[in-house]
Write a protein that holds these residues in place. Sequence first.
Motif, PDB file in Angstrom:
ATOM      1  N   LEU A   1      15.543 -20.440   3.187  1.00  0.00           N
ATOM      2  CA  LEU A   1      16.906 -20.953   3.279  1.00  0.00           C
ATOM      3  C   LEU A   1      17.049 -21.862   4.493  1.00  0.00           C
ATOM      4  CD1 LEU A   1      19.790 -21.015   2.221  1.00  0.00           C
ATOM      5  CD2 LEU A   1      20.276 -18.958   3.553  1.00  0.00           C
ATOM      6  N   HIS A   2      16.451 -21.475   5.628  1.00  0.00           N
ATOM      7  CA  HIS A   2      16.430 -22.365   6.794  1.00  0.00           C
ATOM      8  C   HIS A   2      15.806 -23.715   6.422  1.00  0.00           C
ATOM      9  CE1 HIS A   2      16.699 -18.511   9.174  1.00  0.00           C
ATOM     10  NE2 HIS A   2      17.509 -19.261   9.897  1.00  0.00           N
ATOM     11  N   SER A   3      14.653 -23.649   5.746  1.00  0.00           N
ATOM     12  CA  SER A   3      13.936 -24.885   5.392  1.00  0.00           C
ATOM     13  C   SER A   3      14.763 -25.763   4.468  1.00  0.00           C
ATOM     14  CB  SER A   3      12.599 -24.544   4.734  1.00  0.00           C
ATOM     15  OG  SER A   3      11.777 -23.806   5.609  1.00  0.00           O
ATOM     16  N   ALA A   4      15.431 -25.151   3.488  1.00  0.00           N
ATOM     17  CA  ALA A   4      16.250 -25.931   2.555  1.00  0.00           C
ATOM     18  C   ALA A   4      17.424 -26.589   3.279  1.00  0.00           C
ATOM     19  CB  ALA A   4      16.762 -25.028   1.439  1.00  0.00           C
ATOM     20  N   VAL A   5      17.992 -25.894   4.266  1.00  0.00           N
ATOM     21  CA  VAL A   5      19.096 -26.469   5.040  1.00  0.00           C
ATOM     22  C   VAL A   5      18.596 -27.626   5.890  1.00  0.00           C
ATOM     23  CG1 VAL A   5      20.743 -26.014   6.885  1.00  0.00           C
ATOM     24  CG2 VAL A   5      20.466 -24.355   5.042  1.00  0.00           C
ATOM     25  N   ILE A   6      17.444 -27.459   6.520  1.00  0.00           N
ATOM     26  CA  ILE A   6      16.878 -28.531   7.349  1.00  0.00           C
ATOM     27  C   ILE A   6      16.606 -29.766   6.501  1.00  0.00           C
ATOM     28  CG2 ILE A   6      14.859 -29.187   8.708  1.00  0.00           C
ATOM     29  CD1 ILE A   6      14.710 -26.255   9.637  1.00  0.00           C
TER      30      ILE A   6
ATOM     31  N   ASN B   1      18.905 -29.953   1.197  1.00  0.00           N
ATOM     32  CA  ASN B   1      18.810 -29.901  -0.263  1.00  0.00           C
ATOM     33  C   ASN B   1      19.845 -28.902  -0.776  1.00  0.00           C
ATOM     34  OD1 ASN B   1      18.037 -29.652  -2.976  1.00  0.00           O
ATOM     35  ND2 ASN B   1      15.886 -30.059  -2.468  1.00  0.00           N
ATOM     36  N   PHE B   2      21.016 -29.402  -1.126  1.00  0.00           N
ATOM     37  CA  PHE B   2      22.134 -28.535  -1.495  1.00  0.00           C
ATOM     38  C   PHE B   2      21.845 -27.736  -2.758  1.00  0.00           C
ATOM     39  CE2 PHE B   2      26.264 -27.744  -3.546  1.00  0.00           C
ATOM     40  CZ  PHE B   2      26.920 -27.076  -2.515  1.00  0.00           C
ATOM     41  N   ASP B   3      21.217 -28.346  -3.750  1.00  0.00           N
ATOM     42  CA  ASP B   3      20.943 -27.650  -5.009  1.00  0.00           C
ATOM     43  C   ASP B   3      20.023 -26.453  -4.795  1.00  0.00           C
ATOM     44  OD1 ASP B   3      22.523 -29.448  -6.387  1.00  0.00           O
ATOM     45  OD2 ASP B   3      20.856 -30.792  -6.832  1.00  0.00           O
ATOM     46  N   VAL B   4      19.009 -26.626  -3.967  1.00  0.00           N
ATOM     47  CA  VAL B   4      18.097 -25.516  -3.683  1.00  0.00           C
ATOM     48  C   VAL B   4      18.814 -24.422  -2.900  1.00  0.00           C
ATOM     49  CG1 VAL B   4      16.021 -24.862  -2.400  1.00  0.00           C
ATOM     50  CG2 VAL B   4      16.019 -26.924  -3.802  1.00  0.00           C
ATOM     51  N   ILE B   5      19.701 -24.805  -1.987  1.00  0.00           N
ATOM     52  CA  ILE B   5      20.457 -23.814  -1.211  1.00  0.00           C
ATOM     53  C   ILE B   5      21.297 -22.945  -2.144  1.00  0.00           C
ATOM     54  CG2 ILE B   5      22.325 -23.545   0.470  1.00  0.00           C
ATOM     55  CD1 ILE B   5      21.250 -26.099   1.817  1.00  0.00           C
ATOM     56  N   VAL B   6      21.984 -23.561  -3.079  1.00  0.00           N
ATOM     57  CA  VAL B   6      22.805 -22.814  -4.032  1.00  0.00           C
ATOM     58  C   VAL B   6      21.928 -21.887  -4.864  1.00  0.00           C
ATOM     59  CG1 VAL B   6      24.302 -23.030  -6.047  1.00  0.00           C
ATOM     60  CG2 VAL B   6      24.595 -24.585  -4.111  1.00  0.00           C
TER      61      VAL B   6
ATOM     62  N   ALA C   1      21.066 -19.762   8.996  1.00  0.00           N
ATOM     63  CA  ALA C   1      21.079 -21.047   8.282  1.00  0.00           C
ATOM     64  C   ALA C   1      22.289 -21.900   8.652  1.00  0.00           C
ATOM     65  CB  ALA C   1      21.048 -20.795   6.776  1.00  0.00           C
ATOM     66  N   LEU C   2      23.409 -21.262   8.988  1.00  0.00           N
ATOM     67  CA  LEU C   2      24.606 -22.020   9.340  1.00  0.00           C
ATOM     68  C   LEU C   2      24.409 -22.783  10.643  1.00  0.00           C
ATOM     69  CD1 LEU C   2      27.465 -22.799   8.651  1.00  0.00           C
ATOM     70  CD2 LEU C   2      28.279 -20.696   9.747  1.00  0.00           C
ATOM     71  N   HIS C   3      23.647 -22.225  11.575  1.00  0.00           N
ATOM     72  CA  HIS C   3      23.326 -22.961  12.803  1.00  0.00           C
ATOM     73  C   HIS C   3      22.649 -24.291  12.469  1.00  0.00           C
ATOM     74  CE1 HIS C   3      23.829 -19.020  14.899  1.00  0.00           C
ATOM     75  NE2 HIS C   3      24.154 -19.782  15.929  1.00  0.00           N
ATOM     76  N   TYR C   4      21.690 -24.254  11.553  1.00  0.00           N
ATOM     77  CA  TYR C   4      20.952 -25.475  11.207  1.00  0.00           C
ATOM     78  C   TYR C   4      21.821 -26.434  10.397  1.00  0.00           C
ATOM     79  CZ  TYR C   4      16.608 -23.528  12.976  1.00  0.00           C
ATOM     80  OH  TYR C   4      15.627 -23.015  13.785  1.00  0.00           O
ATOM     81  N   ALA C   5      22.684 -25.912   9.563  1.00  0.00           N
ATOM     82  CA  ALA C   5      23.591 -26.780   8.809  1.00  0.00           C
ATOM     83  C   ALA C   5      24.537 -27.512   9.748  1.00  0.00           C
ATOM     84  CB  ALA C   5      24.380 -25.953   7.796  1.00  0.00           C
ATOM     85  N   ALA C   6      25.030 -26.800  10.755  1.00  0.00           N
ATOM     86  CA  ALA C   6      25.930 -27.427  11.731  1.00  0.00           C
ATOM     87  C   ALA C   6      25.199 -28.479  12.545  1.00  0.00           C
ATOM     88  CB  ALA C   6      26.526 -26.358  12.645  1.00  0.00           C
ATOM     89  N   ALA C   7      23.961 -28.176  12.960  1.00  0.00           N
ATOM     90  CA  ALA C   7      23.199 -29.125  13.766  1.00  0.00           C
ATOM     91  C   ALA C   7      22.839 -30.375  12.985  1.00  0.00           C
ATOM     92  CB  ALA C   7      21.931 -28.460  14.290  1.00  0.00           C
ATOM     93  N   SER C   8      22.591 -30.240  11.672  1.00  0.00           N
ATOM     94  CA  SER C   8      22.227 -31.403  10.853  1.00  0.00           C
ATOM     95  C   SER C   8      23.429 -32.230  10.445  1.00  0.00           C
ATOM     96  CB  SER C   8      21.471 -30.948   9.604  1.00  0.00           C
ATOM     97  OG  SER C   8      22.308 -30.159   8.770  1.00  0.00           O
ATOM     98  N   GLY C   9      24.626 -31.637  10.505  1.00  0.00           N
ATOM     99  CA  GLY C   9      25.842 -32.394  10.229  1.00  0.00           C
ATOM    100  C   GLY C   9      26.206 -32.529   8.770  1.00  0.00           C
ATOM    101  N   HIS C  10      25.611 -31.715   7.899  1.00  0.00           N
ATOM    102  CA  HIS C  10      25.930 -31.786   6.469  1.00  0.00           C
ATOM    103  C   HIS C  10      27.148 -30.904   6.201  1.00  0.00           C
ATOM    104  CE1 HIS C  10      25.524 -31.890   2.157  1.00  0.00           C
ATOM    105  NE2 HIS C  10      24.471 -32.677   2.241  1.00  0.00           N
ATOM    106  N   VAL C  11      28.308 -31.534   6.030  1.00  0.00           N
ATOM    107  CA  VAL C  11      29.566 -30.796   5.918  1.00  0.00           C
ATOM    108  C   VAL C  11      29.584 -29.916   4.677  1.00  0.00           C
ATOM    109  CG1 VAL C  11      32.078 -31.024   5.743  1.00  0.00           C
ATOM    110  CG2 VAL C  11      30.784 -32.615   7.176  1.00  0.00           C
ATOM    111  N   LYS C  12      29.099 -30.436   3.555  1.00  0.00           N
ATOM    112  CA  LYS C  12      29.139 -29.678   2.301  1.00  0.00           C
ATOM    113  C   LYS C  12      28.300 -28.403   2.404  1.00  0.00           C
ATOM    114  CE  LYS C  12      28.435 -30.300  -2.691  1.00  0.00           C
ATOM    115  NZ  LYS C  12      27.959 -31.241  -3.739  1.00  0.00           N
ATOM    116  N   ILE C  13      27.133 -28.507   3.009  1.00  0.00           N
ATOM    117  CA  ILE C  13      26.277 -27.340   3.175  1.00  0.00           C
ATOM    118  C   ILE C  13      26.908 -26.356   4.152  1.00  0.00           C
ATOM    119  CG2 ILE C  13      24.041 -26.555   4.047  1.00  0.00           C
ATOM    120  CD1 ILE C  13      22.812 -29.111   2.979  1.00  0.00           C
TER     121      ILE C  13
END
Length: 584
Positions: free
Chosen positions: A199-204, A207-212, A232-244
């Motif tokens: 899940l960490h890797s998918a967030v980095i 890849n939203f479809d894989v995360i779901v 995983a939320l830490h990495y989503a916030a750091a990458s800036g992907h709002v939807k994720i």
Amino acid sequence: MSKDLLNTGSSMDLDLLRALTCGDGDRIMKLAREKPILFSGRSLQGNTALHIASRSSVNKNTTVVQEILNKLPSLLYERNDRGETALHIAAAAGHVNVVKLFGQKIKSTDNETGQKNIMMRMQDNEDNTALHIAVRYGHFKVVQELTAVDPEPILSVNRAGQSPLSIAIDEKLTDIACWIMRKNSDSLNYEGSNQLTLLHSAVIRQNFDVIVEILDAKMEIVSKVDGHQRNALHYAAASGHVKIAERLSKVLLAHKRDSDGQTPLHLATKNGRLGVMKMFVKDYPDVIELLDSKKRNILHLAAERGHDSTVSFILNLPEKDNFINAPDEDGNTPLHLAAMYFRCNVIKNLSRDRKLNIRATNHNLQTAIAIAQTSRMKATENKKYLTLKALEAIYKNRDLDPEDIIANWALDERIRVTDEGEIERAKKLAEVLLTLTTLVAAFTFTAALTIPADYKYKGPKHSEFFKFDNRNYKGTGFMIFIVSIASSSASCLSAAATICWLFFRASNNHEYFIKTLPSAVLLTFCGLVSMALAFVSGLYLVLSNNQTIPTQLVWSVSVATLLYYVFIPTYIWFLRRVMDARVF
């Protein structure tokens, strides 16, 4: 290498090797019937005939592979020098029909020996199974066929610590990743280096479809953290992907901290992810005032990283009064950190708030301007200068004397020597520019005087000036030459006059000297570019009069010279600007 030598020992017959490489199916079939013993040989890389047939063009028809297997079925389990079986080779090439044929052969062999799927689980020298190879090369149909025969290799990990699913996620192969997860959900138990989950890797990889798909298959994975205690939320916030981030925030607590005491909001702020910050502030206002392990708030982090837009957003929050003068564990306020890292734009932004305490000192009794003068952080001289000017402007706007606010020890001789060194470097640059502009002006002046007195300009009429035919080229080229010469001379003379005036009237006014010098640099650059254009146009005029030189060659030489003199210096200047920006 002779044919006789190839036939000795275990070397492959040259005729067979040539037929296999070229995909000559008829020749291969003939040799298989007449000389089946030839198929026991190997190439210099240890490949058998089955290895080579499995990757060559003859795989459009599996008859050749089937014939080889009929003659020597043991070749199915033979390895080359890299430890690869023929199944590895077919999987890498994406030949699904060959893989199906091998699967059928494996099943019949397993029934005879009582063993199950030995070949499917065989690994090469890097511990890759055929499934690893098929995933890496993105052959979805091959992956489906391999997992249908034996799903066990899905859990296999190679020497690099990669599973087939981790490779699919890393390579953003969404279809393959989802297929593997649906085939065996235990594949999601994999953990990579630093305890990163899939899940960490998918967030980095964003890849939203894989995360779901991961969340639907195994929700409990969402609570796992890596070696830095980040979910995983830490990495989503750091990458800036709002939807994720929005999707993960529904199942993860936004106030969870990592090993540095930082929440996802802290990481979004550090990386300047304004969209994610707005989402957190709107949905989770209770995390805004949380501090990290260094007692820094989000304004500290934004000021340190120099994210001007993020600072502006924070200063518009109702909680900004609690941030703007708050000290961290070292007593540094956001203004201190902005000064330490020479974030001049952030300093200007902070100064707009009248509640900013410019007299604040840290635990070393340093004010912001004292830190700016002594900081050893990497930055260009221009950034350092602009930062000091921005700080001094704050004091001036508030009717304060910077000398009264700077700590006494910060005004020692060391700082004055540093300032004098910067001024000396500026003056040396001015001297170099003065010499350069004088030389360029002299060259352009000489070029203008060397135009033959009997030269007659036969340029096109004004209405025909932009009609690019052969008779207009010379007239247009001469016009470019004259304009470029005049422009180069004027620019360089202006730059030289500016530098002379600086030395004559402003040599003791260091601030004005440093502030005005860039204008001379810009004029010099314009003069050099104009001289380059004059050179190119003059080169074209000279070469175009030579009837023995093709017009295409003249254009090629002219354009190449133009790129060399204009594009390359501009590219180097741009690259330097980019490298300077990376410092911040």
